[in-house]
Every structure is written in structure tokens, then in C-alpha cells.
Design an enzyme around this catalytic site. Sequence first.
Site, PDB file in Angstrom:
ATOM      1  N   TYR A  33       0.835  -1.199   0.000  1.00 35.12           N
ATOM      2  CA  TYR A  33       0.000   0.000   0.000  1.00 35.12           C
ATOM      3  C   TYR A  33       0.871   1.251   0.000  1.00 35.12           C
ATOM      4  O   TYR A  33       2.081   1.179   0.201  1.00 35.12           O
ATOM      5  CB  TYR A  33      -0.954  -0.006   1.197  1.00 35.12           C
ATOM      6  CG  TYR A  33      -0.314   0.314   2.534  1.00 35.12           C
ATOM      7  CD1 TYR A  33       0.521  -0.591   3.174  1.00 35.12           C
ATOM      8  CD2 TYR A  33      -0.543   1.541   3.161  1.00 35.12           C
ATOM      9  CE1 TYR A  33       1.100  -0.294   4.409  1.00 35.12           C
ATOM     10  CE2 TYR A  33       0.028   1.842   4.389  1.00 35.12           C
ATOM     11  CZ  TYR A  33       0.845   0.928   5.008  1.00 35.12           C
ATOM     12  OH  TYR A  33       1.425   1.231   6.213  1.00 35.12           O
ATOM     13  N   ARG A  52       8.332   4.185  -4.547  1.00 37.09           N
ATOM     14  CA  ARG A  52       8.373   3.149  -3.492  1.00 37.09           C
ATOM     15  C   ARG A  52       7.366   2.040  -3.792  1.00 37.09           C
ATOM     16  O   ARG A  52       7.636   0.866  -3.532  1.00 37.09           O
ATOM     17  CB  ARG A  52       8.112   3.760  -2.124  1.00 37.09           C
ATOM     18  CG  ARG A  52       8.283   2.736  -1.000  1.00 37.09           C
ATOM     19  CD  ARG A  52       8.220   3.360   0.364  1.00 37.09           C
ATOM     20  NE  ARG A  52       6.930   3.996   0.598  1.00 37.09           N
ATOM     21  CZ  ARG A  52       6.642   4.747   1.658  1.00 37.09           C
ATOM     22  NH1 ARG A  52       7.580   4.964   2.584  1.00 37.09           N
ATOM     23  NH2 ARG A  52       5.461   5.288   1.793  1.00 37.09           N
ATOM     24  N   ARG A 101      -7.685 -20.977  -2.026  1.00 38.81           N
ATOM     25  CA  ARG A 101      -6.619 -20.565  -1.114  1.00 38.81           C
ATOM     26  C   ARG A 101      -5.445 -21.519  -1.310  1.00 38.81           C
ATOM     27  O   ARG A 101      -5.611 -22.735  -1.267  1.00 38.81           O
ATOM     28  CB  ARG A 101      -7.127 -20.638   0.327  1.00 38.81           C
ATOM     29  CG  ARG A 101      -6.084 -20.240   1.356  1.00 38.81           C
ATOM     30  CD  ARG A 101      -6.674 -20.307   2.767  1.00 38.81           C
ATOM     31  NE  ARG A 101      -5.704 -19.916   3.768  1.00 38.81           N
ATOM     32  CZ  ARG A 101      -4.816 -20.747   4.321  1.00 38.81           C
ATOM     33  NH1 ARG A 101      -4.778 -22.008   3.968  1.00 38.81           N
ATOM     34  NH2 ARG A 101      -3.964 -20.301   5.226  1.00 38.81           N
ATOM     35  N   LYS A 151       6.544  -2.114   1.851  1.00 40.84           N
ATOM     36  CA  LYS A 151       5.373  -1.524   2.531  1.00 40.84           C
ATOM     37  C   LYS A 151       4.165  -2.445   2.364  1.00 40.84           C
ATOM     38  O   LYS A 151       3.252  -2.185   1.573  1.00 40.84           O
ATOM     39  CB  LYS A 151       5.106  -0.125   1.965  1.00 40.84           C
ATOM     40  CG  LYS A 151       4.186   0.702   2.835  1.00 40.84           C
ATOM     41  CD  LYS A 151       4.257   2.154   2.427  1.00 40.84           C
ATOM     42  CE  LYS A 151       3.185   3.010   3.056  1.00 40.84           C
ATOM     43  NZ  LYS A 151       3.264   3.096   4.511  1.00 40.84           N
ATOM     44  N   GLU A 183      11.891   2.157  14.542  1.00 41.55           N
ATOM     45  CA  GLU A 183      11.001   3.223  14.057  1.00 41.55           C
ATOM     46  C   GLU A 183       9.729   3.216  14.884  1.00 41.55           C
ATOM     47  O   GLU A 183       9.549   2.365  15.757  1.00 41.55           O
ATOM     48  CB  GLU A 183      10.697   3.032  12.566  1.00 41.55           C
ATOM     49  CG  GLU A 183      10.054   1.705  12.244  1.00 41.55           C
ATOM     50  CD  GLU A 183       9.934   1.416  10.743  1.00 41.55           C
ATOM     51  OE1 GLU A 183       9.813   2.348   9.941  1.00 41.55           O
ATOM     52  OE2 GLU A 183       9.937   0.224  10.396  1.00 41.55           O
ATOM     53  N   LEU A 207      11.023   1.003   7.297  1.00 43.05           N
ATOM     54  CA  LEU A 207      10.438   1.493   6.048  1.00 43.05           C
ATOM     55  C   LEU A 207      11.208   2.742   5.604  1.00 43.05           C
ATOM     56  O   LEU A 207      11.548   3.588   6.434  1.00 43.05           O
ATOM     57  CB  LEU A 207       8.962   1.847   6.254  1.00 43.05           C
ATOM     58  CG  LEU A 207       8.282   2.195   4.932  1.00 43.05           C
ATOM     59  CD1 LEU A 207       8.032   0.942   4.105  1.00 43.05           C
ATOM     60  CD2 LEU A 207       6.983   2.941   5.152  1.00 43.05           C
TER      61      LEU A 207
HETATM   62  N1  PMP Z   1       7.644   3.542   9.113  1.00 44.06           N
HETATM   63  C1  PMP Z   1       6.511   2.814   9.122  1.00 44.06           C
HETATM   64  C2  PMP Z   1       6.522   1.496   9.815  1.00 44.06           C
HETATM   65  C3  PMP Z   1       5.341   3.302   8.518  1.00 44.06           C
HETATM   66  O1  PMP Z   1       4.220   2.567   8.523  1.00 44.06           O
HETATM   67  C4  PMP Z   1       5.367   4.590   7.908  1.00 44.06           C
HETATM   68  C5  PMP Z   1       4.128   5.185   7.280  1.00 44.06           C
HETATM   69  N2  PMP Z   1       3.489   4.353   6.411  1.00 44.06           N
HETATM   70  C6  PMP Z   1       6.566   5.306   7.915  1.00 44.06           C
HETATM   71  C7  PMP Z   1       7.697   4.760   8.532  1.00 44.06           C
HETATM   72  C8  PMP Z   1       6.664   6.677   7.281  1.00 44.06           C
HETATM   73  O2  PMP Z   1       6.669   6.580   5.884  1.00 44.06           O
HETATM   74  P1  PMP Z   1       6.169   7.791   4.971  1.00 44.06           P
HETATM   75  O3  PMP Z   1       6.952   8.981   5.386  1.00 44.06           O
HETATM   76  O4  PMP Z   1       6.486   7.365   3.599  1.00 44.06           O
HETATM   77  O5  PMP Z   1       4.704   7.940   5.254  1.00 44.06           O
END
Ligand code: PMP
Length: 287
Positions: A33, A52, A101, A151, A183, A207
Site C-alpha cells: 500500500y 516506493r 486458497r 510496505k 522506528e 520502512l
Molecule cells: N515507518 C513505518 C513502519 C510506517 O508505517 C510509515 C508510514 N506508512 C513510515 C515509517 C513513514 O513513511 P512515509 O513517510 O512514507 O509515510
Amino acid sequence: MSRIVYVNGDYLPEGEAKVSIFDRGFLMADGVYEVTTVIDGKLIDFDGHFTRLERSLGELDIANPMDREAWLEVHRQLVAQNAVELGMVYLQVTRGAPGDRDFIFPDPETTAPTVVLFTQSNPALVDSPKAKKGIKVVTIDDIRWGRRDIKTVQLLYPSMGKMMAIKQGADDAWMVQDGAVTEGTSNNAYIIKDGRIITRALSNDILHGITRAAVLRFAQEAQMQVEERNFTVDEAKDADEAFVTSASTFVMPVVEIDGTKLGTGAPGPLATRLREIYIDESRKAAL
Ligand code: PMP
């Protein structure tokens, strides 16, 4: 008000949109996503999110169902049809819905990816009460899988982490692996010490935030010092300031970690300045 959403080529009222119960996104979290922010009815960093998306799909061997222009057109149509001024466009691509499935990936010749997009409005996006007060975080173990750079829609642990934070009277959780912060549950994490901005370097552990890339670029342009390296929870509690970044929260000051107040307990000057720069610059470059 019912929204218009997009499903596999059609724009439909949200109540009429349907996805198969055999969809691998539903059965196996086999999908990716993106969330692109909308300010003044325009898309923030569309190209970063598109790039991305292509990478996430490539890592999972899912063919990108649309080119850049087609993705941009769907985003713009949804923003226009739903009159979104402030908010976001959510997009999801899954490996699609084969008949049964099965752990084996379906043949992409016969099973097309599922594409879903919808919008959410958020009038408090820019003028955020939370950004004025700052948020409180707690730390939790990072027990996610090893490809956090993709993602995917596997968001159960981040969602549980946010609930653990709320139960403790905090706003969000920072995840910790081998003593170092990876994070936030849905954002990248930073501390500031003696004027230096410190954030974990890019790897499969986190991410690769689109907002992170923009904010680090703006920080360097503003002559702020940036250090991309691991930092510990103790170091974070001893920091002058802290903040998180994401497409939907921009730069959000953090004022407390595991009950320890940072500085005066109010948003710090550098985080506040970075938020202003990020919003100004993103507005200028919006599509
Ligand atoms: N880390 C994680 C685990 C996230 O889910 C997100 C947001 N989706 C981010 C960092 C930040 O990414 P972005 O700046 O691209 O929204």
C-alpha cells in the site's frame, strides 16, 4: 457522505465496491500500500510514493498494474470527485484473487492484481492540535518480520503496538531491536542532541519513509547536522528533542519517552522549524 472509491478500473460509491473473499490481500496479507497526503487538493510527493510502490511490488514479484500517468490520473480523479482539500489517498495492490486458497503464488497470466484506492479527509492535518502539544511514546520490542522496507499490508503488530501505547496513556510506540530504536508503529523516529538530528540509517529494518527523505534533505539545506545511525532508548531519553515523520503527520514532535520528559516537555525549536519547512516546501512542490 458516501465516498467514490476506485476498484479494479471502476469508480464506485463506497457501498458498491467489492473485493473477492479469495483475495490474497484478505487471506494472506499478500499486498502493498501507499498513503499520499493531499494539501490544498494537491498531492504531496506523488513521485516518491510511486517509486516506493514500484519497489515494494518488485520485491514481491507482483507486476505493477498501471504506469505513473495512470496512477496519477486515478489519484487526481478521486481527490476531485470527493472534493478532498486536506487528507489523503490510500492505495492498495494485492496479488489478486485466484479461485482457491493456496500458499503457491497464482499464475499472473490468469490472476490479475487487485487495485483499490480511496480517500480520507482530515481538516486538522496541517493545523494539528497534536503537533502543538507534541506526542508521548512508549518503547516496545520490535517483533516484526525482517523485510520492513517493503510496505506490505501486514499491519497487525504496529496496530497492537499503538494499542499498547494508548493503554499506557501514550500516543504511539517506538519499536526497539537489540537496544536500538528502529522506528515508530507508523512513522520514522528521530532524536536531536546538541543540534544534531539522529535517525537510524536505511536498511531492511525500517520502512524507507518518503517524508524521511524529504525532511533530511530540507534539514541539510537549512544547514542542520544529520547523523544516520542507530540510537538507544537511553540516548533518546537524554535527547534535547525528538520527533517522528510520516506522510500523514509530517514532522510530529515527541515530548515524552517511557514517561521521561524531553527538555521542557514541550515541542522543541528544531522539530517545530522542520515541520514548518516541510509543510511550506511540500505545498510548493505539490502536484
Ligand atoms: N515507518 C513505518 C513502519 C510506517 O508505517 C510509515 C508510514 N506508512 C513510515 C515509517 C513513514 O513513511 P512515509 O513517510 O512514507 O509515510
